[in-house]
Design a protein around this motif. Structure first.
Motif, PDB file in Angstrom:
ATOM      1  N   ALA A   1      19.382   3.946  -3.964  1.00  0.00           N
ATOM      2  CA  ALA A   1      19.366   2.484  -3.838  1.00  0.00           C
ATOM      3  C   ALA A   1      18.137   2.003  -3.062  1.00  0.00           C
ATOM      4  CB  ALA A   1      20.643   2.004  -3.153  1.00  0.00           C
ATOM      5  N   THR A   2      17.840   2.655  -1.935  1.00  0.00           N
ATOM      6  CA  THR A   2      16.685   2.215  -1.149  1.00  0.00           C
ATOM      7  C   THR A   2      15.372   2.556  -1.842  1.00  0.00           C
ATOM      8  OG1 THR A   2      16.803   4.265   0.167  1.00  0.00           O
ATOM      9  CG2 THR A   2      17.850   2.290   1.086  1.00  0.00           C
ATOM     10  N   ALA A   3      15.379   3.610  -2.662  1.00  0.00           N
ATOM     11  CA  ALA A   3      14.177   3.902  -3.446  1.00  0.00           C
ATOM     12  C   ALA A   3      13.888   2.761  -4.413  1.00  0.00           C
ATOM     13  CB  ALA A   3      14.351   5.218  -4.210  1.00  0.00           C
TER      14      ALA A   3
ATOM     15  N   HIS B   1       7.255  -0.874  -2.468  1.00  0.00           N
ATOM     16  CA  HIS B   1       6.085  -0.604  -1.634  1.00  0.00           C
ATOM     17  C   HIS B   1       5.030   0.173  -2.413  1.00  0.00           C
ATOM     18  CE1 HIS B   1       8.514  -1.922   1.802  1.00  0.00           C
ATOM     19  NE2 HIS B   1       7.399  -1.958   2.486  1.00  0.00           N
ATOM     20  N   VAL B   2       5.460   1.150  -3.199  1.00  0.00           N
ATOM     21  CA  VAL B   2       4.517   1.908  -4.022  1.00  0.00           C
ATOM     22  C   VAL B   2       3.806   0.972  -4.997  1.00  0.00           C
ATOM     23  CG1 VAL B   2       4.320   3.690  -5.805  1.00  0.00           C
ATOM     24  CG2 VAL B   2       5.780   4.086  -3.823  1.00  0.00           C
ATOM     25  N   ILE B   3       4.566   0.072  -5.615  1.00  0.00           N
ATOM     26  CA  ILE B   3       3.994  -0.882  -6.571  1.00  0.00           C
ATOM     27  C   ILE B   3       3.011  -1.821  -5.874  1.00  0.00           C
ATOM     28  CG2 ILE B   3       4.539  -2.839  -8.078  1.00  0.00           C
ATOM     29  CD1 ILE B   3       7.241  -1.394  -8.636  1.00  0.00           C
ATOM     30  N   ALA B   4       3.408  -2.320  -4.705  1.00  0.00           N
ATOM     31  CA  ALA B   4       2.541  -3.252  -3.978  1.00  0.00           C
ATOM     32  C   ALA B   4       1.221  -2.603  -3.586  1.00  0.00           C
ATOM     33  CB  ALA B   4       3.270  -3.772  -2.733  1.00  0.00           C
ATOM     34  N   TYR B   5       1.301  -1.397  -3.018  1.00  0.00           N
ATOM     35  CA  TYR B   5       0.071  -0.689  -2.653  1.00  0.00           C
ATOM     36  C   TYR B   5      -0.791  -0.434  -3.884  1.00  0.00           C
ATOM     37  CZ  TYR B   5       1.608   0.327   2.160  1.00  0.00           C
ATOM     38  OH  TYR B   5       1.978   0.235   3.475  1.00  0.00           O
ATOM     39  N   SER B   6      -0.161  -0.038  -4.990  1.00  0.00           N
ATOM     40  CA  SER B   6      -0.908   0.278  -6.214  1.00  0.00           C
ATOM     41  C   SER B   6      -1.568  -0.966  -6.791  1.00  0.00           C
ATOM     42  CB  SER B   6       0.027   0.904  -7.256  1.00  0.00           C
ATOM     43  OG  SER B   6       0.603   2.100  -6.769  1.00  0.00           O
ATOM     44  N   LEU B   7      -0.846  -2.095  -6.757  1.00  0.00           N
ATOM     45  CA  LEU B   7      -1.403  -3.339  -7.289  1.00  0.00           C
ATOM     46  C   LEU B   7      -2.588  -3.809  -6.466  1.00  0.00           C
ATOM     47  CD1 LEU B   7      -1.312  -5.634  -9.301  1.00  0.00           C
ATOM     48  CD2 LEU B   7       0.450  -6.734  -7.898  1.00  0.00           C
TER      49      LEU B   7
ATOM     50  N   ILE C   1       4.170  -6.663   1.387  1.00  0.00           N
ATOM     51  CA  ILE C   1       4.663  -5.438   2.004  1.00  0.00           C
ATOM     52  C   ILE C   1       3.618  -4.334   2.038  1.00  0.00           C
ATOM     53  CG2 ILE C   1       7.110  -5.855   1.604  1.00  0.00           C
ATOM     54  CD1 ILE C   1       6.931  -4.272  -0.959  1.00  0.00           C
ATOM     55  N   ALA C   2       2.490  -4.529   1.341  1.00  0.00           N
ATOM     56  CA  ALA C   2       1.418  -3.536   1.404  1.00  0.00           C
ATOM     57  C   ALA C   2       0.702  -3.568   2.750  1.00  0.00           C
ATOM     58  CB  ALA C   2       0.409  -3.757   0.281  1.00  0.00           C
TER      59      ALA C   2
ATOM     60  N   TRP D   1       4.874   5.000   5.266  1.00  0.00           N
ATOM     61  CA  TRP D   1       5.194   5.057   3.851  1.00  0.00           C
ATOM     62  C   TRP D   1       4.754   6.364   3.218  1.00  0.00           C
ATOM     63  CZ3 TRP D   1       8.887   2.693   1.674  1.00  0.00           C
ATOM     64  CH2 TRP D   1       9.396   1.559   2.305  1.00  0.00           C
ATOM     65  N   GLU D   2       3.762   6.996   3.766  1.00  0.00           N
ATOM     66  CA  GLU D   2       3.432   8.351   3.322  1.00  0.00           C
ATOM     67  C   GLU D   2       4.623   9.271   3.585  1.00  0.00           C
ATOM     68  OE1 GLU D   2       0.562  12.121   4.535  1.00  0.00           O
ATOM     69  OE2 GLU D   2       0.926  10.459   5.917  1.00  0.00           O
ATOM     70  N   ASN D   3       5.198   9.181   4.803  1.00  0.00           N
ATOM     71  CA  ASN D   3       6.338  10.019   5.167  1.00  0.00           C
ATOM     72  C   ASN D   3       7.566   9.721   4.312  1.00  0.00           C
ATOM     73  OD1 ASN D   3       5.111  11.510   7.229  1.00  0.00           O
ATOM     74  ND2 ASN D   3       5.427   9.881   8.718  1.00  0.00           N
ATOM     75  N   ILE D   4       7.814   8.451   4.048  1.00  0.00           N
ATOM     76  CA  ILE D   4       8.970   8.076   3.241  1.00  0.00           C
ATOM     77  C   ILE D   4       8.839   8.616   1.815  1.00  0.00           C
ATOM     78  CG2 ILE D   4      10.100   6.097   2.115  1.00  0.00           C
ATOM     79  CD1 ILE D   4       9.769   4.582   4.758  1.00  0.00           C
ATOM     80  N   CYS D   5       7.643   8.511   1.244  1.00  0.00           N
ATOM     81  CA  CYS D   5       7.434   9.011  -0.117  1.00  0.00           C
ATOM     82  C   CYS D   5       7.653  10.519  -0.204  1.00  0.00           C
ATOM     83  CB  CYS D   5       6.030   8.657  -0.606  1.00  0.00           C
ATOM     84  SG  CYS D   5       5.845   6.929  -1.085  1.00  0.00           S
ATOM     85  N   LEU D   6       7.268  11.227   0.830  1.00  0.00           N
ATOM     86  CA  LEU D   6       7.464  12.678   0.833  1.00  0.00           C
ATOM     87  C   LEU D   6       8.918  13.039   1.099  1.00  0.00           C
ATOM     88  CD1 LEU D   6       4.247  13.852   2.732  1.00  0.00           C
ATOM     89  CD2 LEU D   6       4.668  13.803   0.267  1.00  0.00           C
TER      90      LEU D   6
END
Length: 365
Positions: free
Chosen positions: A181-183, A190-196, A224-225, A232-237
């Motif tokens: 759910a949190t993913a 957050h991944v989308i925002a950073y990528s955009l 949120i970026a 966020w690096e830690n969360i992604c891992l």
């Protein structure tokens, strides 16, 4: 409350806020803490939150009823390993991390299932540390509780009651359900925002035209970026499995959208946009998330000397403080030209009423 002694490992924004609220509710409660910085412990001692003025050794946690792990996720796991042979048989260890599967798997490996109940208070701030902790930080925020299969029911009920006493809204979930759910609602955005943001950065020309004309839509979706890159690096891992699963689904959704645009499939596009709008409009924002709500309004402003000062004076004369103010040059997706950000919802409502009374046209988001 039957609890007599609570320990904190880490005493930053979240741990400090929990400690401050517990102290306000139960000044007789004994609390101890250790932290990475000795200054944090000393500060907590001066505020009478804890009884130790220097960082505790782990052996000092042996008689705690509860231990809150409030350090980064990887460090929480290290502390679990060290606490296994220290805690009393009835002690409950809980954490405040935003990823649960990783720590639950370690709990199972260590045989600590009867002594662990995971937790994730979904609140936060752009500011960190004990000095920014507040006894009201968790009010009306969801606080997810993730028991193990061996967590004693009375202990789960007690923690649920404790969370409710903090002013938060307890929600009991399985740890894998929590991470999925949190993913979806936090990690993937957050991944989308950073990528955009990186896409625009890499696509912009040497005159930075895209950056110059970036308007509300782009800023809203990428706000949120501005969060901590390290966090966020830690969360992604830590939540890699669930994020990848949802990222693959999102990529498929984009591919479908691309096909519909390429085929000029008007009905499919309209259906997709309508379904998304209806679902988004059905979401009621009642609880605090990891990033605070933005209380903002936009208003038309005549281009004349002193126009901004007049607005500021109207609000100041009614004891309303402006958190942020700025001119919007690109108005393609927003009404109004002057943006005002207030500190809370009540101030926003009063500001809107006052400015409308003075015949300003207001656009709320």
């Amino acid at each position: 409350m039957s609890l007599q002694k609570i320990g904190f490992i880490g005493l930053g924004l979240i741990g400090g806020s929990i400690a401050k609220k517990l102290h306000a509710l139960h000044p007789e409660l004994t609390m101890i803490a250790t932290a990475h910085h000795a200054e944090t412990v000393a500060e907590a001692y001066k505020e009478h939150l804890i009884i130790n003025n220097t960082p505790c050794e782990l052996k000092d946690f042996a008689d705690c009823d509860y231990i809150f792990l409030c350090t980064p996720t990887k460090r929480n796991i290290e502390y679990l390993q060290q606490l296994k042979d220290v805690i009393s048989p009835d002690c409950i260890i809980t954490d405040v991390g935003s990823v649960k599967t990783e720590i639950h798997r370690e709990v199972i490996r260590l045989g600590l299932e009867a002594n662990f109940i995971g937790g994730h208070p979904m609140a936060g701030s752009e500011k960190t540390g004990l000095s920014n902790a507040s006894e009201t930080l968790l009010e009306n925020a969801y606080y997810i509780i993730t028991p193990t299969t061996k967590s004693p029911s009375p202990a789960v009920e007690e923690l649920t009651g404790l969370v409710r006493s903090l002013g938060a809204i307890p929600l009991v979930l399985g740890y894998e359900q929590h991470d999925y759910a949190t993913a979806a609602i936090s990690h993937l955005p957050h991944v989308i925002a950073y990528s955009l943001v990186n896409l625009v950065r890499e696509s912009d020309d040497e005159n930075e035209i895209m950056k110059t004309i970036a308007a509300g839509g782009f800023k809203d979706i990428t706000r949120i970026a501005s969060s901590s890159p390290v966090m966020w690096e830690n969360i992604c891992l830590s939540n890699q499995e669930q994020i990848l699963k949802l990222l693959d689904s999102y990529i498929h959704t984009l591919e479908v959208m691309r096909t519909n645009i390429a085929d000029a499939d008007s009905p499919a596009l309209l259906d997709a946009f309508t379904a998304a709008k209806d679902y988004r409009d059905s979401i009621t924002i009642t609880a605090k998330g990891a990033l605070k709500n933005v209380y903002e309004l936009y208003l038309d402003l005549i281009d004349e000397t002193g126009g901004i000062a007049t607005v500021a004076t109207i609000l100041a004369s009614n004891n309303l403080s402006i958190k942020n103010i700025g001119i919007i040059h690109n108005r393609e997706f927003e009404g109004g030209v002057l943006r005002l950000e207030m500190y809370d919802g009540e101030s926003l409502a009063l500001a809107v009423a006052l400015l409308k009374k003075h015949h300003y046209t207001i656009y709320e988001r």
